[in-house]
Design an enzyme around this catalytic site. Structure first.
Site: not given
Length: 413
Positions: A76, A382-385
């Protein structure tokens, strides 16, 4: 050298997946990650230092960003870093030429140096080349849509008058009219089989549009719109029939070579490897690899998104909120697509291959706030996911309003 080669294979496999999705993940050996800290308050300078300081980042490792005084790390923040750095560079004043398609092309070097200094201009372009190279090898996206003309210059394709039209169609049309006129005159003058009387008659009949003469255009040996001379004392030299071809050739060479060659060389230095291999690609394909794609309307159809956006943890394909979301996304214009994707994924564009190439897949889950009125809450991510948490809104209109608010606030922050 092995690491460099292996990462090139990684990039090639990613590129081929668009046409051959059956290539397994096991075909790509994962490299080590290298964590680097960036200060948001001095983002542009931190980016320049990161990419131009020798030995700061090893090429064989994947770059992972963590912001100073923040706990988050991983995909993210890394995707956000590429987006924010791209934004910083795009918004530099007196750095880019205005183009019709809003693509990026350098203004003449002397004009840029007068504002930013020679050291900064060269460092900035070296950094831009390094960002693009790193993004390609790490399979990341930037928001740096360089002009197709810039890519052609960098990879060594022949430069022609058509490239001027790609930057400015109106100016290019005028230049190409002059070019056609000049070529007709040259053809007549070089025809030794014509009698002098016939040759003079043909020259008299060879005219520009509306029967104006070259002298009537009041052109001088300068780059139009600037005070930059095409040759010594060019601002005092009127363009005539006799020197028109010289003017056109100097204009082409100065606009697309000499006045930007230092920026191009700095960019290639930052890129850090031969750009010759990019010749196998069209400039539009290079942009897809570097920036991704939001212009394919087929990606944004409900049918396509239903295949690649996963409902989970409280939602299923028949859930009204999930259906509202797909309907909302399918109606977004290009600017809103960028805003939505930045909010959800940290990047304003889809990767090569579209929604199906997002890693991880975009997921939609139910957001429970412990309230009887979920409509008062905004969606979160949750940008990383690529993980999208949405309250169970009671109508499409409320979902659309809440998403527009959330994504716009995310842009402002």
């Amino acid at each position: 050298k092995y690491g460099e080669f292996h990462r090139s294979i990684h990039f090639l496999l990613q590129h081929l997946r668009k046409k051959h999705p059956a290539i397994p993940d096991s075909a790509i050996a994962k490299q080590s990650k290298e964590k680097c800290k960036i200060d948001r308050k001095t983002l542009l300078q931190s980016c320049v230092n990161l990419f131009t300081t020798p030995g700061r980042v090893k090429r064989k490792n994947f770059l992972e960003i963590q912001y100073c005084n923040e706990e988050g790390t991983g995909l993210g923040p890394t995707l956000e870093f590429y987006y924010l750095c791209s934004k910083e560079f795009r918004h530099l004043k007196d750095f880019w030429r205005e183009t019709e398609d809003s693509s990026l092309f350098p203004i003449p070097y002397d004009l840029s140096v007068a504002v930013h200094s020679e050291e900064n201009v060269l460092k900035y372009y070296e950094t831009l080349g390094a960002i693009i190279s790193r993004a390609i090898s790490d399979d990341r996206l930037t928001d740096l849509p360089f002009s197709s003309v810039f890519w052609d210059i960098c990879i060594g394709k022949p430069i022609t008058f058509k490239h001027i039209s790609q930057l400015d169609s109106t100016f290019g049309k005028s230049i190409n009219e002059l070019r056609e006129y000049s070529m007709k005159r040259t053809k007549i003058l070089d025809n030794n089989e014509l009698e002098e009387e016939i040759k003079n008659r043909q020259l008299e009949n060879c005219k520009l549009k509306d029967d104006v003469s070259v002298e009537d255009l009041c052109l001088y040996f300068t780059i139009p719109g600037t005070d930059l001379d095409l040759k010594n004392n060019g601002k005092d030299v009127l363009v005539t029939d006799d020197n028109l071809e010289e003017y056109l050739q100097l204009l082409l060479d100065q606009m697309l070579n000499k006045t930007i060659c230092k920026q191009v060389e700095a960019f290639k230095k930052g890129f850090g490897r031969s750009m010759e291999y990019l010749k196998i690609l069209k400039s539009s394909e290079i942009e897809l690899i570097v920036c991704g794609n939001n212009d394919d309307d087929k990606e944004w159809t409900v049918t396509n998104m239903k295949e690649h956006i996963i409902p989970a943890h409280g939602y299923q394909e028949t859930s009204k909120t999930y259906i509202y979301l797909l309907d909302y996304m399918s109606g977004l214009d290009k600017d809103m697509r960028r805003q939505f994707l930045t909010f959800v994924t940290g990047s304003p564009r889809l990767p090569l291959g579209g929604f199906k190439s997002l890693k991880p897949k975009m997921s939609v889950v139910r957001k429970n706030e412990g309230s009887e009125n979920p409509n008062q809450y905004l969606p979160s991510v949750m940008t990383c996911q690529n993980f999208l948490k949405i309250p169970e809104y009671i109508s499409f209109e409320i979902l659309a309003e809440r998403f527009t608010t959330a994504s716009s606030e995310g842009q402002e922050s």
